[in-house]
Write a protein that holds these residues in place. Structure first.
Motif, PDB file in Angstrom:
ATOM      1  N   ALA A 227      28.960  43.015  42.938  1.00 33.85           N
ATOM      2  CA  ALA A 227      28.133  44.098  42.405  1.00 33.85           C
ATOM      3  C   ALA A 227      28.853  45.436  42.562  1.00 33.85           C
ATOM      4  O   ALA A 227      28.819  46.269  41.655  1.00 33.85           O
ATOM      5  CB  ALA A 227      26.794  44.124  43.133  1.00 33.85           C
ATOM      6  N   GLN A 228      29.541  45.615  43.709  1.00 33.04           N
ATOM      7  CA  GLN A 228      30.274  46.867  43.901  1.00 33.04           C
ATOM      8  C   GLN A 228      31.434  46.977  42.910  1.00 33.04           C
ATOM      9  O   GLN A 228      31.664  48.031  42.337  1.00 33.04           O
ATOM     10  CB  GLN A 228      30.833  46.933  45.338  1.00 33.04           C
ATOM     11  N   ILE A 231      30.719  48.050  39.354  1.00 30.16           N
ATOM     12  CA  ILE A 231      30.493  49.474  39.123  1.00 30.16           C
ATOM     13  C   ILE A 231      31.782  50.145  38.629  1.00 30.16           C
ATOM     14  O   ILE A 231      31.741  51.091  37.870  1.00 30.16           O
ATOM     15  CB  ILE A 231      29.995  50.142  40.428  1.00 30.16           C
ATOM     16  N   PHE A 232      32.915  49.606  39.040  1.00 32.22           N
ATOM     17  CA  PHE A 232      34.188  50.261  38.730  1.00 32.22           C
ATOM     18  C   PHE A 232      34.960  49.619  37.581  1.00 32.22           C
ATOM     19  O   PHE A 232      35.827  50.249  37.011  1.00 32.22           O
ATOM     20  CB  PHE A 232      35.093  50.256  39.970  1.00 32.22           C
ATOM     21  N   PHE A 233      34.674  48.342  37.315  1.00 33.90           N
ATOM     22  CA  PHE A 233      35.471  47.632  36.311  1.00 33.90           C
ATOM     23  C   PHE A 233      34.553  47.047  35.241  1.00 33.90           C
ATOM     24  O   PHE A 233      33.472  46.534  35.562  1.00 33.90           O
ATOM     25  CB  PHE A 233      36.272  46.496  36.963  1.00 33.90           C
ATOM     26  N   VAL A 323      28.728  52.650  47.036  1.00 35.07           N
ATOM     27  CA  VAL A 323      28.161  53.151  45.788  1.00 35.07           C
ATOM     28  C   VAL A 323      26.891  52.354  45.553  1.00 35.07           C
ATOM     29  O   VAL A 323      26.924  51.124  45.567  1.00 35.07           O
ATOM     30  CB  VAL A 323      29.148  52.976  44.625  1.00 35.07           C
ATOM     31  N   GLU A 324      25.777  53.043  45.400  1.00 35.71           N
ATOM     32  CA  GLU A 324      24.484  52.361  45.291  1.00 35.71           C
ATOM     33  C   GLU A 324      23.734  52.831  44.061  1.00 35.71           C
ATOM     34  O   GLU A 324      23.928  53.958  43.611  1.00 35.71           O
ATOM     35  CB  GLU A 324      23.612  52.695  46.502  1.00 35.71           C
ATOM     36  N   PRO A 325      22.833  51.993  43.561  1.00 39.59           N
ATOM     37  CA  PRO A 325      21.999  52.453  42.465  1.00 39.59           C
ATOM     38  C   PRO A 325      21.130  53.616  42.934  1.00 39.59           C
ATOM     39  O   PRO A 325      20.618  53.587  44.046  1.00 39.59           O
ATOM     40  CB  PRO A 325      21.128  51.243  42.143  1.00 39.59           C
ATOM     41  N   ASP A 327      18.320  54.374  41.968  1.00 39.41           N
ATOM     42  CA  ASP A 327      16.917  53.965  42.022  1.00 39.41           C
ATOM     43  C   ASP A 327      16.508  53.399  43.375  1.00 39.41           C
ATOM     44  O   ASP A 327      15.343  53.170  43.614  1.00 39.41           O
ATOM     45  CB  ASP A 327      16.627  52.885  40.953  1.00 39.41           C
ATOM     46  N   HIS A 328      17.486  53.159  44.260  1.00 40.47           N
ATOM     47  CA  HIS A 328      17.126  52.628  45.570  1.00 40.47           C
ATOM     48  C   HIS A 328      16.113  53.487  46.287  1.00 40.47           C
ATOM     49  O   HIS A 328      15.370  53.016  47.116  1.00 40.47           O
ATOM     50  CB  HIS A 328      18.389  52.518  46.438  1.00 40.47           C
ATOM     51  N   ARG A 329      16.163  54.782  45.989  1.00 42.20           N
ATOM     52  CA  ARG A 329      15.222  55.667  46.675  1.00 42.20           C
ATOM     53  C   ARG A 329      13.772  55.288  46.331  1.00 42.20           C
ATOM     54  O   ARG A 329      12.898  55.377  47.140  1.00 42.20           O
ATOM     55  CB  ARG A 329      15.486  57.115  46.296  1.00 42.20           C
ATOM     56  N   GLN A 330      13.580  54.836  45.100  1.00 41.59           N
ATOM     57  CA  GLN A 330      12.222  54.420  44.734  1.00 41.59           C
ATOM     58  C   GLN A 330      11.929  52.969  45.152  1.00 41.59           C
ATOM     59  O   GLN A 330      10.811  52.582  45.362  1.00 41.59           O
ATOM     60  CB  GLN A 330      12.001  54.521  43.206  1.00 41.59           C
ATOM     61  N   HIS A 331      12.960  52.144  45.192  1.00 39.25           N
ATOM     62  CA  HIS A 331      12.747  50.720  45.478  1.00 39.25           C
ATOM     63  C   HIS A 331      13.540  50.331  46.715  1.00 39.25           C
ATOM     64  O   HIS A 331      14.613  49.758  46.618  1.00 39.25           O
ATOM     65  CB  HIS A 331      13.235  49.854  44.311  1.00 39.25           C
ATOM     66  N   ALA A 332      13.003  50.695  47.897  1.00 32.90           N
ATOM     67  CA  ALA A 332      13.753  50.438  49.136  1.00 32.90           C
ATOM     68  C   ALA A 332      14.031  48.956  49.332  1.00 32.90           C
ATOM     69  O   ALA A 332      14.991  48.576  49.976  1.00 32.90           O
ATOM     70  CB  ALA A 332      12.984  50.986  50.321  1.00 32.90           C
ATOM     71  N   GLU A 333      13.212  48.085  48.762  1.00 33.10           N
ATOM     72  CA  GLU A 333      13.370  46.654  49.020  1.00 33.10           C
ATOM     73  C   GLU A 333      14.145  45.920  47.932  1.00 33.10           C
ATOM     74  O   GLU A 333      14.031  44.725  47.775  1.00 33.10           O
ATOM     75  CB  GLU A 333      11.984  46.006  49.197  1.00 33.10           C
ATOM     76  N   ILE A 334      14.907  46.667  47.173  1.00 30.92           N
ATOM     77  CA  ILE A 334      15.657  46.027  46.096  1.00 30.92           C
ATOM     78  C   ILE A 334      17.014  45.533  46.602  1.00 30.92           C
ATOM     79  O   ILE A 334      17.697  46.234  47.339  1.00 30.92           O
ATOM     80  CB  ILE A 334      15.836  47.006  44.919  1.00 30.92           C
ATOM     81  N   ASP A 335      17.386  44.346  46.236  1.00 33.75           N
ATOM     82  CA  ASP A 335      18.693  43.813  46.574  1.00 33.75           C
ATOM     83  C   ASP A 335      19.526  43.736  45.310  1.00 33.75           C
ATOM     84  O   ASP A 335      19.023  43.350  44.263  1.00 33.75           O
ATOM     85  CB  ASP A 335      18.550  42.376  47.118  1.00 33.75           C
ATOM     86  N   ILE A 336      20.805  44.071  45.453  1.00 36.34           N
ATOM     87  CA  ILE A 336      21.661  43.982  44.273  1.00 36.34           C
ATOM     88  C   ILE A 336      22.186  42.560  44.133  1.00 36.34           C
ATOM     89  O   ILE A 336      22.568  41.954  45.106  1.00 36.34           O
ATOM     90  CB  ILE A 336      22.866  44.918  44.410  1.00 36.34           C
ATOM     91  N   ARG A 337      22.164  42.049  42.936  1.00 34.19           N
ATOM     92  CA  ARG A 337      22.730  40.723  42.726  1.00 34.19           C
ATOM     93  C   ARG A 337      23.361  40.697  41.343  1.00 34.19           C
ATOM     94  O   ARG A 337      22.749  41.061  40.351  1.00 34.19           O
ATOM     95  CB  ARG A 337      21.628  39.678  42.828  1.00 34.19           C
ATOM     96  N   TRP A 338      24.577  40.351  41.289  1.00 34.57           N
ATOM     97  CA  TRP A 338      25.246  40.178  40.001  1.00 34.57           C
ATOM     98  C   TRP A 338      26.243  39.070  40.196  1.00 34.57           C
ATOM     99  O   TRP A 338      27.036  39.101  41.141  1.00 34.57           O
ATOM    100  CB  TRP A 338      25.948  41.477  39.573  1.00 34.57           C
TER     101      TRP A 338
END
Ligand code: SAM
Length: 398
Positions: A227-228, A231-233, A323-325, A327-338
Motif C-alpha cells: 500500500a505504501q 502511493i509512489f509508483f 504516508v497515510e490517507p 481520511d484517517h482522521r475521520q476513520h480511525a479504524e480504517i486499515d489499508i489493504r491493497w
C-alpha cells in the motif's frame, strides 16, 4: 558436502560458475528483466546491497557492453530475421532457415549504451567490476545519500544540494538481505528495515518514471508495504523468479513508473518506515499530499472499500514517518489493504531451483567466480584454522 553435490542440487549455482557470474542471484535479475523489461531506456542505475556483485555484473554486461540476454535477445533476433525475410522475399515467412546463424551473429553484435553510470553499494567490499563505481556504505545510514549523489555526479555539492535534481537515476535495485538467524519473524523484520532503507534511498535519487526493484520476505505485514509503495509508483508487482527457490519466502517487488506525490520531500533523516498499523497518527508534521495513484482501503466499520485520493506525510510518536490517507482522521479504524499482483517469472523451460539434476559423467566442479572478500565469518574461520581446523585439539575463542 562436496562441490559436486551442490552443483547437482542447485542448477543455478552450477550455471553461475559456468557463465562467470559471481553469484546465482544474477539469474534472478535476468529473469525479472525478462518479465518487466527493466533495462529498457535505462542508463543510470544504483545497485544496493550489491556484494559480491552478480547484479552489477548483469548491469555492466547489459548496459556497458551492450550484451542481450533471455527474451530480449530472442526478440531482437526474430525482428532482424523477419526484416531480412521481408527485404529478400517480400514475406516474413522464412522459406528456409539456413541463414539463422548469420542473423544471430548480426543480432548478437554488442550495442553499448552512452553515458552509463552504475553505482554499487554494500557493507562488504566489492571486488572491482568494469565501469562500476563501488561504495562501501550502510544503506540504512543518512550519510549514504550524499555519498551516493557524489558518486553519481562528482559536481554534487552537499551544502547546496545543487545537483540533486539535475542527475536523477532511472533504476534502483536492491537485493539486500540480513544474515538470516532462522528466527522467522526476526528475519522478516530485519529484512523489512533493509527494504525501507532501500526505498528511502530510491525516493531520494529516482527520477519521475523511474523503477525500483527490491527483495522482500513475504510476511504478515506485507500488504502494508504494498500500500505504501502504491502511493509512489503507478505499478507495483510481486515477482518470484524461477531461480528463487519456491521453498523460500523470498520474492521481489517490482515498482514501475515512479510518481512522487506533489509536495513529498524524501529524507533519510526522517525516513519512511513500517509500523504494525498505519492508523496511529499525530497531528504534528502533517501535510496534504494530492496524489494521482489510485488506491483503495477498507472501512472496517462498514466493510466497504473506499478510494483514496489525498495523503498526508506523518511522523508518529516513535519518530516513524509514513504516508497515510488523509481520511484517517475521520476513520480511525480504517486499515489499508491493497493486494499487489503476484507474477512467477522466468522461462518455464528454465531450471527448477528446487530440483536436483543429474550431472554429466565428465562434470568438473568449478570454483566460485569471486569468493567473498570479507565475509562476516572470516575471523571465525581464521581462528578455527589457527587451532588446527574443526577437529583441532584446542577450541577457538571467537
Ligand atoms: N545482489 C548481490 C549479488 O548479486 O551479488 C547479492 C546480495 S546478498 C544476497 C545481500 C547483501 O546485502 C550482502 O552482501 C550484505 O552485505 C548486504 N547488506 C546487508 N545489510 C546491508 C546494509 N545495511 N547496507 C548495505 N548492504 C547491506
Amino acid at each position: 558436502m562436496g562441490k559436486s553435490s551442490k552443483d547437482k542440487r542447485d542448477a543455478y549455482y552450477r550455471l553461475a560458475k559456468e557463465q562467470g557470474w559471481r553469484a546465482r542471484s544474477a539469474f534472478k535479475l535476468l529473469q525479472l528483466d525478462e518479465e518487466f523489461d527493466l533495462f529498457a531506456n535505462v542508463t543510470r542505475v544504483v545497485d544496493l546491497c550489491a556484494a559480491p556483485g552478480s547484479w552489477s555484473q548483469v548491469l555492466s554486461r547489459v548496459l556497458i557492453k551492450g550484451e542481450k540476454f533471455g527474451r530480449t535477445a530472442w526478440e531482437d533476433r526474430e525482428a532482424k530475421f523477419r526484416q531480412q525475410m521481408l527485404g529478400v522475399f517480400g514475406s516474413t515467412q522464412p522459406p528456409f532457415v539456413s541463414s539463422a546463424s548469420e542473423i544471430k551473429s548480426e543480432a548478437d553484435k554488442l550495442r553499448p549504451r552512452e553515458n552509463v553510470k552504475i553505482v554499487a553499494v554494500d557493507l562488504q567490499p566489492i571486488s572491482p567490476l568494469p565501469g562500476i563505481i563501488t561504495l562501501r556504505a550502510d544503506i540504512t545510514h543518512p550519510a549514504t545519500v550524499p555519498l551516493l549523489l557524489k558518486a553519481l555526479d562528482p559536481n554534487y555539492d552537499e551544502k547546496t544540494k545543487s545537483q540533486q535534481a539535475a542527475h536523477p537515476v532511472d533504476l534502483v535495485i536492491s537485493d539486500g538481505a540480513p544474515d538470516v538467524t532462522g528466527l522467522h519473524d526476526l528475519d522478516i523484520y530485519v529484512q523489512s528495515q533493509l527494504l525501507f532503507a532501500a526505498l528511502n534511498l530510491a525516493l531520494c535519487v529516482l527520477k519521475p518514471g523511474g523503477k525500483f526493484v527490491a527483495k522482500i520476505f513475504r510476511g504478515k505485514n506485507v500488504d502494508v508495504l504494498y500500500a505504501q509503495l502504491k502511493i509512489f509508483f503507478e505499478q507495483v508487482h510481486v515477482a518470484k523468479p524461477r531461480s528463487s527457490r519456491a521453498s523460500s519466502v523470498e520474492a521481489f517487488i517490482v515498482c514501475l513508473n515512479f510518481q512522487p506525490p506533489k509536495g513529498f520531500s524524501p529524507s533519510l533523516e526522517k525516513p519512511l518506515g513500517v509500523g504494525f498499523r498505519l492508523n496511529k497518527m499525530t497531528e504534528q508534521n502533517t501535510r496534504s499530499l494530492p496524489i494521482t495513484a489510485p488506491m483503495v482501503m477498507q472501512n472496517q466499520a462498514t466493510g466497504t472499500w473506499e478510494s483514496i485520493t489525498h495523503f498526508v506525510q506523518v511522523t508518529d510518536e516513535c519518530g516513524i514517518t509514513k504516508v497515510e490517507p488523509e481520511d484517517h482522521r475521520q476513520h480511525a479504524e480504517i486499515d489499508i489493504r491493497w493486494i499487489a499482483p503476484f507474477i512467477a517469472c522466468g522461462d518455464l523451460s528454465a531450471f527448477d531451483s528446487d530440483a536436483s539434476y543429474r550431472l554429466p559423467p565428465d562434470h568438473v566442479p568449478l570454483d566460485p567466480v569471486q569468493p567473498p572478500t570479507a565475509p562476516p565469518y572470516k575471523r571465525a574461520l581464521e581462528l578455527r584454522r589457527a587451532h588446527g581446523g574443526a577437529y583441532g585439539k584446542t577450541s577457538p575463542k571467537v
